[in-house]
Enzyme design. Sequence first.
Site, mmCIF file in Angstrom:
data_model
loop_
_atom_site.group_PDB
_atom_site.id
_atom_site.type_symbol
_atom_site.label_atom_id
_atom_site.label_comp_id
_atom_site.label_asym_id
_atom_site.label_seq_id
_atom_site.Cartn_x
_atom_site.Cartn_y
_atom_site.Cartn_z
ATOM 1 N N TYR A 1 32.535 -31.582 -18.306
ATOM 2 C CA TYR A 1 31.189 -31.629 -18.876
ATOM 3 C C TYR A 1 30.947 -32.917 -19.650
ATOM 4 O O TYR A 1 30.610 -32.887 -20.838
ATOM 5 C CB TYR A 1 30.959 -30.408 -19.792
ATOM 6 C CG TYR A 1 31.379 -29.114 -19.152
ATOM 7 C CD1 TYR A 1 30.688 -28.615 -18.041
ATOM 8 C CD2 TYR A 1 32.470 -28.397 -19.609
ATOM 9 C CE1 TYR A 1 31.090 -27.452 -17.419
ATOM 10 C CE2 TYR A 1 32.870 -27.226 -18.991
ATOM 11 C CZ TYR A 1 32.185 -26.766 -17.899
ATOM 12 O OH TYR A 1 32.579 -25.621 -17.277
ATOM 13 N N ASP B 1 34.125 -9.299 -15.322
ATOM 14 C CA ASP B 1 34.800 -10.596 -15.329
ATOM 15 C C ASP B 1 35.641 -10.656 -16.604
ATOM 16 O O ASP B 1 35.130 -10.915 -17.693
ATOM 17 C CB ASP B 1 33.742 -11.711 -15.299
ATOM 18 C CG ASP B 1 34.372 -13.103 -15.411
ATOM 19 O OD1 ASP B 1 35.586 -13.191 -15.676
ATOM 20 O OD2 ASP B 1 33.638 -14.093 -15.243
ATOM 21 N N LYS C 1 42.808 -17.270 -16.242
ATOM 22 C CA LYS C 1 43.182 -17.932 -17.505
ATOM 23 C C LYS C 1 44.597 -17.584 -17.983
ATOM 24 O O LYS C 1 45.550 -18.179 -17.527
ATOM 25 C CB LYS C 1 42.139 -17.614 -18.566
ATOM 26 C CG LYS C 1 40.827 -18.360 -18.299
ATOM 27 C CD LYS C 1 39.928 -18.320 -19.500
ATOM 28 C CE LYS C 1 38.607 -18.998 -19.269
ATOM 29 N NZ LYS C 1 38.656 -20.433 -19.499
ATOM 30 N N TYR D 1 28.768 -16.205 -18.723
ATOM 31 C CA TYR D 1 29.364 -17.392 -18.104
ATOM 32 C C TYR D 1 30.442 -16.922 -17.132
ATOM 33 O O TYR D 1 31.300 -16.108 -17.488
ATOM 34 C CB TYR D 1 30.000 -18.321 -19.161
ATOM 35 C CG TYR D 1 30.678 -19.486 -18.485
ATOM 36 C CD1 TYR D 1 29.927 -20.587 -18.073
ATOM 37 C CD2 TYR D 1 32.036 -19.451 -18.173
ATOM 38 C CE1 TYR D 1 30.532 -21.634 -17.383
ATOM 39 C CE2 TYR D 1 32.642 -20.490 -17.485
ATOM 40 C CZ TYR D 1 31.884 -21.572 -17.090
ATOM 41 O OH TYR D 1 32.478 -22.595 -16.398
#
Length: 681
Positions: free
Chosen positions: A266, A495, A524, A394
Site C-alpha cells: 500500500y 473469514d 496468517k 476486509y
Amino acid sequence: MPKANTPFCLVLTGTGTDVGKTVATATLLRCLLDRKRTAMAVKIVQTGINAQDEGKSCASDSYYYHLASAEAPFATATTLHTFPLAASPHLAAKRVGQSLSCRMLAQEIKDFVLAHAHYDVLLFETAGGLHVPLSEQEDWLTLLPMLDFPVVLCAANCLGTLNHTQLSLDALERSGCEVLGLILSATHPAPDETEAIIRNNNLSLLKNRQSRLTLCSLPYTQLSAERMADLAQNLLPLAEVILAQKAYRPKADLLERDRASLWHPYSSVNACPPLSVVRTAYANRLVLEDGRELIDGMSSWWCAVHGYRHPHLESALTRQLARLPHVMFGGLTHAGAISLGERLKSHLPSALSRVFLADSGSVAVEVAMKMALQYQYGIGEKQRTRFLTPLGGYHGDTMGAMSVCDPVNGMHQLFTSCLAQQIFLPRPACRFDQPFAEQSLDAARQIFAQKGQEIAAVILEPIVQGAGGMWFYHPDYLNGLAELCHACGALLIFDEIATGFGHTGKFFALEWTRICPDILCLGKALTGGTLTMAATLCTEQVASGICANGQVFMHGPTFMGNPLACAVANASLDLLEQGSWQQQVQDIEQVMRRELAPCAGLANVRDVRVLGDIGVVETKGPVETDRLYGFFVDHGVWIRPFNNLVYLMPPYISPLEDIETLCRAIYAALAETGTGAEPRA
Ligand code: PMP
C-alpha cells in the site's frame, strides 16, 4: 541513525571444551593489536574462578588475553560473568544462587558494545562448545543468533576433529550464524608420526571442504608474552578478513537499494513511506540493521504468535527441508498435509469436514467464494451469484476478495467498476461488550427479504473486523445472521484469517457463538508466522453440492499443500496444543486493559477497546502515520497504525513488561503529538 563507529564484533566458539579457543582468542587479539587496531577480548562467562582471581590466575581466560596484550595502552581484556564452580555456566551460576538467560546476556553484550563504540574490534569468547547450557532451556546456539555477530570456530587438531568440526559448522549454519573462519590448534605436542599425519590430513581436508572459510592453524606452544608475536602471524589471514569486513560495513545502502527496486504494501514509489531494515528477529524483538531492537506489537500482521525464530518451528522446517521441501499436490500427497487437515478439523466443529489448502489468505477467500458459487450451481440455485457482507469488512486484495471488502472506507474504491457488485449491510452496531440489541439484525432481515434469492453466501469476519476497522461486535449478531442464512438458503462463510489461533481469547472466534459456518477461511498464524499458507474448510453438505453431477472443485494452486508450510503449521499446532497461549493471551488482555485505559482520557481519542491480545485505540480523526512511525521506532517499539487506529496484537510469548512498554508508547505518542484529533467540519 547508524553510529559513526561500530566495533566489528566477533564470537569465538569451539567444537568442545579444551580445544584451544582461549589461545586462539588471545592470539587473534594480539594479531589485531599488532595491526594497530583497538581491540578487546571479552570472556562472556568464566567458570572455575573466584572473582578476586579473575585475570590473575592462569585458570581464567582473561589471564591469557592480558598475556597477549600486556603493552596496549587501553583495556584489552574483560570478563562479563565469573563463577567459582568449574562446570557449565548454568550449573556454575546455580551453585551461587544465580541464573543466566540468553535475553539478559544478549542485552548485556549489546550494552557493552555500545559502551565500547570507540573500539575497532571486540572478540567475544564463549565457554565450551555450542550446546553447552546457559540455562535449563538455552545454550550458546540460542544466544548466538540473538547477537548476530559473525563466528570463528575453534577446533583442536587431532583424531575426531573432522567430525566435531563438521557437526559444529552444520549447527551454526542451521542457526543462521555467519561463520567467518576456522582455527585449528595443536593443543599438545604430536606424540608420534600417526598424529602428525592425522593433523596434516585434517588441515588439507578442511581446506578443500570448507574452501569459503578462512582456515588458520596454530602450532602447539607454551604460551608466553614473548611467543605471542610469532604465533600471531598464523592468524594474519583471519585478521585480514576481519579488517576487510570492518572497513566495509556493507548494509548502509540497503534502504537506497530497496527504494530503487522494490514496492512495499500500500505505498507509492513517488512518496516513499518511512522504512527500517530488519537484520534479524527473536522472540518478540525485531533487530534493526543498525543494532537497535524494537519490541514487536504487531506479530507481523497477526502471524507470529509464538514470536520469531521459535526453535520448535525452526527445527520442524529444517527437518522437512531435508526431506521434501515441495511437491505438487495434484495426484500426490504427503503425511504433513494429511496430519494438518486432521488436526485443523480436530479444533473445529465436526461439521467442517473438508480442508482445502491454499497459499495465502486472499486465495483462501477466493476459494471460499468459489466454493459457495459452485455449491449453489451444483444444487440448481444458479441465480445465487452474489455475496452479502457487512460494511467495514476486509478479506484480502485479490479481485473476488476485494469485492467483499468495505466499498467506501476500504482500500479498493479504485476497482469498484470492475469488481463483482456485492450487497452490503451496515457494520454490526452491537458492541462486543454491550448487551445485544435485536435491531442490529433489522437491516439483514430486510435485505434477505428483498434479495435473499440472489445471495450465494454471507461472508464476514466473526467477532472482530480486522483491517477494515478493528471493530469488536456481539456474538448474537452472528447467531442471528446464521438463522437468516439458513432460512433463506444462503451459505455462511466465516473469514477467520485474522481472528484464528487464539487472538480473540478463543482458539477460533466462532467459539464465541453457538453456530458453525458452512465455510471457514484460515491463514496468517496458521504457520506461526513463518511461511505463507491458508486453508478453506467446508461442510460435507457444501462439498457434496459442489461435486454433484460429476463436477470437480475448480481450484488448484501450484504450491497447494506445500510440505514446508504444512510441517511448520503442524509444529505451530504442537505449541498451541500445549495450551499456554490461553493464559498468555489472558494476561496480555489484562495488561492492555489496564495500560491502554488512560488513552480514553485524551482529547484526540474516541474509543479504547481490548479483546484477547487485540488492543485498539481509535482516534477521532486519522493519525499522521509517518510521524507516529518515527515516534514509535525512536521509542523502541514496533507499532504500525492506519487511518484512525493505533492498535496492538503482540506475540503471545511477549513478556508483560514489554506489553506495558507498548501501551505506554501509544499513550505517549498520542498525548505528545496530539495527532488523530477530530477533523474540522
Ligand atoms: N482476510 C482477513 C480477515 C485478513 O485480515 C486478511 C489479511 N489482512 C486477508 C483475508 C488476506 O490475507 P493475505 O494477506 O494472506 O492474502
